[in-house]
Design a protein around this motif. Structure first.
Motif, PDB file in Angstrom:
ATOM      1  N   MET A  82     -11.669  -0.394   3.040  1.00  0.00           N
ATOM      2  CA  MET A  82     -12.289  -0.001   1.781  1.00  0.00           C
ATOM      3  C   MET A  82     -11.183   0.202   0.733  1.00  0.00           C
ATOM      4  SD  MET A  82     -15.414   0.053   2.819  1.00  0.00           S
ATOM      5  CE  MET A  82     -16.266   0.824   1.436  1.00  0.00           C
ATOM      6  N   GLY A  83     -11.493  -0.113  -0.501  1.00  0.00           N
ATOM      7  CA  GLY A  83     -10.510   0.074  -1.573  1.00  0.00           C
ATOM      8  C   GLY A  83      -9.503  -1.043  -1.677  1.00  0.00           C
ATOM      9  N   ILE A  84      -9.808  -2.191  -1.071  1.00  0.00           N
ATOM     10  CA  ILE A  84      -8.852  -3.307  -1.093  1.00  0.00           C
ATOM     11  C   ILE A  84      -8.627  -3.800  -2.522  1.00  0.00           C
ATOM     12  CG2 ILE A  84     -10.534  -5.166  -0.821  1.00  0.00           C
ATOM     13  CD1 ILE A  84      -7.200  -4.876   1.072  1.00  0.00           C
ATOM     14  N   HIS A  85      -9.563  -3.509  -3.424  1.00  0.00           N
ATOM     15  CA  HIS A  85      -9.419  -3.927  -4.813  1.00  0.00           C
ATOM     16  C   HIS A  85      -8.257  -3.224  -5.513  1.00  0.00           C
ATOM     17  CE1 HIS A  85     -11.924  -0.285  -4.879  1.00  0.00           C
ATOM     18  NE2 HIS A  85     -11.376  -0.053  -6.065  1.00  0.00           N
ATOM     19  N   ASN A  86      -7.781  -2.136  -4.921  1.00  0.00           N
ATOM     20  CA  ASN A  86      -6.641  -1.419  -5.509  1.00  0.00           C
ATOM     21  C   ASN A  86      -5.321  -2.155  -5.314  1.00  0.00           C
ATOM     22  OD1 ASN A  86      -7.992   0.914  -6.562  1.00  0.00           O
ATOM     23  ND2 ASN A  86      -8.196   1.684  -4.465  1.00  0.00           N
ATOM     24  N   VAL A  87      -5.270  -3.092  -4.388  1.00  0.00           N
ATOM     25  CA  VAL A  87      -4.039  -3.843  -4.129  1.00  0.00           C
ATOM     26  C   VAL A  87      -3.899  -4.938  -5.188  1.00  0.00           C
ATOM     27  CG1 VAL A  87      -2.787  -5.286  -2.478  1.00  0.00           C
ATOM     28  CG2 VAL A  87      -4.254  -3.423  -1.655  1.00  0.00           C
ATOM     29  N   PRO A  88      -2.796  -4.957  -5.924  1.00  0.00           N
ATOM     30  CA  PRO A  88      -2.622  -6.002  -6.940  1.00  0.00           C
ATOM     31  C   PRO A  88      -2.560  -7.380  -6.310  1.00  0.00           C
ATOM     32  CG  PRO A  88      -0.586  -4.752  -6.643  1.00  0.00           C
ATOM     33  CD  PRO A  88      -1.639  -4.032  -5.872  1.00  0.00           C
ATOM     34  N   ARG A  89      -3.161  -8.351  -6.945  1.00  0.00           N
ATOM     35  CA  ARG A  89      -3.188  -9.708  -6.407  1.00  0.00           C
ATOM     36  C   ARG A  89      -1.849 -10.412  -6.568  1.00  0.00           C
ATOM     37  NH1 ARG A  89      -6.684  -7.738  -4.094  1.00  0.00           N
ATOM     38  NH2 ARG A  89      -8.818  -8.473  -3.849  1.00  0.00           N
ATOM     39  N   ARG A  90      -1.008  -9.890  -7.426  1.00  0.00           N
ATOM     40  CA  ARG A  90       0.350 -10.431  -7.583  1.00  0.00           C
ATOM     41  C   ARG A  90       1.244  -9.310  -8.095  1.00  0.00           C
ATOM     42  NH1 ARG A  90      -2.753 -12.589 -11.493  1.00  0.00           N
ATOM     43  NH2 ARG A  90      -3.078 -14.460 -10.246  1.00  0.00           N
ATOM     44  N   GLY A  91       2.536  -9.501  -7.922  1.00  0.00           N
ATOM     45  CA  GLY A  91       3.484  -8.515  -8.410  1.00  0.00           C
ATOM     46  C   GLY A  91       3.812  -7.448  -7.373  1.00  0.00           C
ATOM     47  N   PRO A  92       4.840  -6.633  -7.633  1.00  0.00           N
ATOM     48  CA  PRO A  92       5.328  -5.671  -6.644  1.00  0.00           C
ATOM     49  C   PRO A  92       4.441  -4.440  -6.522  1.00  0.00           C
ATOM     50  CG  PRO A  92       6.532  -5.418  -8.697  1.00  0.00           C
ATOM     51  CD  PRO A  92       5.631  -6.602  -8.877  1.00  0.00           C
ATOM     52  N   ALA A  93       4.415  -3.873  -5.329  1.00  0.00           N
ATOM     53  CA  ALA A  93       3.722  -2.610  -5.081  1.00  0.00           C
ATOM     54  C   ALA A  93       4.212  -2.063  -3.746  1.00  0.00           C
ATOM     55  CB  ALA A  93       2.207  -2.792  -5.057  1.00  0.00           C
ATOM     56  N   VAL A  94       4.123  -0.750  -3.589  1.00  0.00           N
ATOM     57  CA  VAL A  94       4.456  -0.085  -2.334  1.00  0.00           C
ATOM     58  C   VAL A  94       3.168   0.463  -1.741  1.00  0.00           C
ATOM     59  CG1 VAL A  94       5.724   1.798  -1.237  1.00  0.00           C
ATOM     60  CG2 VAL A  94       6.757   0.556  -3.157  1.00  0.00           C
ATOM     61  N   ILE A  95       2.915   0.161  -0.476  1.00  0.00           N
ATOM     62  CA  ILE A  95       1.767   0.703   0.236  1.00  0.00           C
ATOM     63  C   ILE A  95       2.308   1.647   1.305  1.00  0.00           C
ATOM     64  CG2 ILE A  95      -0.233   0.170   1.667  1.00  0.00           C
ATOM     65  CD1 ILE A  95      -0.364  -2.559   0.363  1.00  0.00           C
ATOM     66  N   TYR A  96       1.926   2.908   1.227  1.00  0.00           N
ATOM     67  CA  TYR A  96       2.458   3.879   2.185  1.00  0.00           C
ATOM     68  C   TYR A  96       1.323   4.490   3.003  1.00  0.00           C
ATOM     69  CZ  TYR A  96       1.153   7.559  -1.221  1.00  0.00           C
ATOM     70  OH  TYR A  96       0.472   8.386  -2.087  1.00  0.00           O
ATOM     71  N   GLY A  97       1.585   4.646   4.299  1.00  0.00           N
ATOM     72  CA  GLY A  97       0.540   5.063   5.209  1.00  0.00           C
ATOM     73  C   GLY A  97       0.860   6.328   5.976  1.00  0.00           C
ATOM     74  N   MET A  98       0.000   6.607   6.949  1.00  0.00           N
ATOM     75  CA  MET A  98       0.104   7.812   7.771  1.00  0.00           C
ATOM     76  C   MET A  98       0.248   7.404   9.234  1.00  0.00           C
ATOM     77  SD  MET A  98      -2.764  10.837   8.138  1.00  0.00           S
ATOM     78  CE  MET A  98      -2.506  11.457   6.475  1.00  0.00           C
ATOM     79  N   HIS A  99       1.116   8.089   9.949  1.00  0.00           N
ATOM     80  CA  HIS A  99       1.361   7.774  11.357  1.00  0.00           C
ATOM     81  C   HIS A  99       0.218   8.244  12.247  1.00  0.00           C
ATOM     82  CE1 HIS A  99       4.899   5.817  12.852  1.00  0.00           C
ATOM     83  NE2 HIS A  99       5.674   6.413  11.972  1.00  0.00           N
ATOM     84  N   THR A 100      -0.126   7.401  13.223  1.00  0.00           N
ATOM     85  CA  THR A 100      -0.927   7.842  14.352  1.00  0.00           C
ATOM     86  C   THR A 100       0.018   7.992  15.541  1.00  0.00           C
ATOM     87  OG1 THR A 100      -1.411   5.555  15.016  1.00  0.00           O
ATOM     88  CG2 THR A 100      -2.975   6.626  13.522  1.00  0.00           C
ATOM     89  N   THR A 101      -0.505   8.460  16.656  1.00  0.00           N
ATOM     90  CA  THR A 101       0.345   8.650  17.835  1.00  0.00           C
ATOM     91  C   THR A 101       0.471   7.384  18.676  1.00  0.00           C
ATOM     92  OG1 THR A 101      -1.549   9.481  19.109  1.00  0.00           O
ATOM     93  CG2 THR A 101      -0.189  11.111  17.973  1.00  0.00           C
ATOM     94  N   HIS A 102      -0.199   6.300  18.248  1.00  0.00           N
ATOM     95  CA  HIS A 102      -0.154   5.063  19.041  1.00  0.00           C
ATOM     96  C   HIS A 102       0.238   3.835  18.219  1.00  0.00           C
ATOM     97  CE1 HIS A 102      -3.984   4.315  17.075  1.00  0.00           C
ATOM     98  NE2 HIS A 102      -4.414   5.491  17.520  1.00  0.00           N
ATOM     99  N   ASN A 103      -0.038   3.852  16.918  1.00  0.00           N
ATOM    100  CA  ASN A 103       0.353   2.790  15.973  1.00  0.00           C
ATOM    101  C   ASN A 103      -0.402   1.480  16.140  1.00  0.00           C
ATOM    102  OD1 ASN A 103       2.168   4.391  14.602  1.00  0.00           O
ATOM    103  ND2 ASN A 103       3.937   3.705  15.778  1.00  0.00           N
ATOM    104  N   ILE A 104      -1.427   1.424  16.977  1.00  0.00           N
ATOM    105  CA  ILE A 104      -2.178   0.178  17.133  1.00  0.00           C
ATOM    106  C   ILE A 104      -2.935  -0.155  15.850  1.00  0.00           C
ATOM    107  CG2 ILE A 104      -4.291   1.226  18.048  1.00  0.00           C
ATOM    108  CD1 ILE A 104      -2.689  -2.120  19.129  1.00  0.00           C
TER     109      ILE A 104
END
Length: 326
Positions: A82-104
């Protein structure tokens, strides 16, 4: 002001930035002007594979195979973003996430994101991943380095990173998962919040978008009896106290024992057939004159706001029943 590459002999472009590493470990970012004054490193030569075009990376047989495998895993978890529209279709951006205990959740998220946007995220990996470098580089992954990250932004790529590192993983593991969705970026040694990702975004220039993301039901994708037994017996706290009490070299060694033990035991996690949904929040844009600490605080707040918006305010505990109902 964005960092600009210069022309080198033979027409190749080299980045003139190289970050000083000694203070990053404690969550303190060196000032940009000092970072810029350090040794010049040709990051394009050292990591040429990660600067290849998205189309070239996607044509690799290994990448296509990985996408197919992640599609199968995604179907098991009925995964979507959900919210994929927030990702720019071109140009630079940083996407930062949250760790799980398994990373799958990470490869599944990246693969689904590529299918939805046709863009390949250059994932910055922990330095211990050099052991798997010949594999991770096939998928656009590279050992986390600030000079590489800045160069990637300069060239208009998406850069993905999980700022919390090992500390956030252990934080989410503690208390039988009672804090599994709590943002935790504090350095183990200094206790100070990390600001490295913010410094990279600032080096990219004002207006660079920084997007929070997390997977609702991500922690519940797996159950690990070893992790629960470890925390139930409060051995995590005892080990942490031992690491902090030991002289720094020994403490470092004990911390790496914990790291590799976690990596090994995470492979023994049991799949749980609940629903998992990725969420990408509204972008945090770099402001003119903003410091690393200021941007880092805004990033953390926006990440936690996104989690509470999806799961409910204060709902940070692991909840398998909820994941199975989704």
């Amino acid at each position: 002001m964005p960092l600009m590459p210069r022309a080198a002999a033979g027409g190749s472009r080299v980045a003139t930035c190289h970050f000083e590493h000694q203070n990053w470990r404690d969550g303190v970012a060196p000032p940009p002007d000092k970072a810029m004054a350090n040794v010049k490193v040709d990051v394009a030569e050292r990591h040429s594979y990660v600067f290849e075009s998205d189309d070239k990376i996607k044509r690799r047989w290994a990448y296509r195979a990985g996408m197919a495998l992640c599609a199968i895993l995604g179907r098991f978890y009925n995964f979507s973003i959900m919210g994929i529209h927030n990702v720019p279709r071109r140009g630079p951006a940083v996407i930062y996430g949250m760790h799980t205990t398994h990373n799958i959740d990470v490869p599944i998220f990246l693969a689904q994101g590529c299918r939805d946007t046709s863009r390949v995220v250059r994932a910055l990996l922990h330095k211990t991943s050099y052991m798997f470098g010949h594999v991770t580089k096939l998928f656009g992954g590279v050992v986390g380095s600030r000079d590489v990250a800045v160069r990637l932004l300069q060239e208009g790529h998406l850069v993905g990173v999980i700022p919390g590192g090992l500390e956030e993983t252990f934080h989410h593991m503690s208390g039988l998962g009672s804090r599994a969705y709590e943002v935790h970026w504090d350095s183990f040694w200094s206790g100070k919040p990390r600001a490295g990702v913010a410094a990279v975004a600032i080096a990219g220039g004002p207006g660079v978008k920084v997007l929070p993301c997390f997977v609702d039901g991500g922690e519940e994708m797996r159950w690990n009896p070893f992790f629960d037994a470890w925390t139930l017996l409060r051995l995590d706290r005892a080990w942490g106290a031992l690491v902090r009490a030991a002289p720094r070299p020994l403490g470092d060694a004990l911390l790496y024992v914990a790291l590799f033990s976690w990596l090994g035991l995470s492979l023994l996690s049991v799949p749980v057939p609940g629903r998992a949904t990725g969420h990408i929040g509204r972008p945090v844009e770099v402001r003119e004159g903003e410091t690393e600490e200021e941007l880092s605080l805004r990033m953390r707040a926006e990440m936690q706001r996104l989690v509470w918006e999806v799961r409910g305010e204060g709902a940070v505990a692991r909840d398998y029943a909820r994941a199975l109902r989704l």
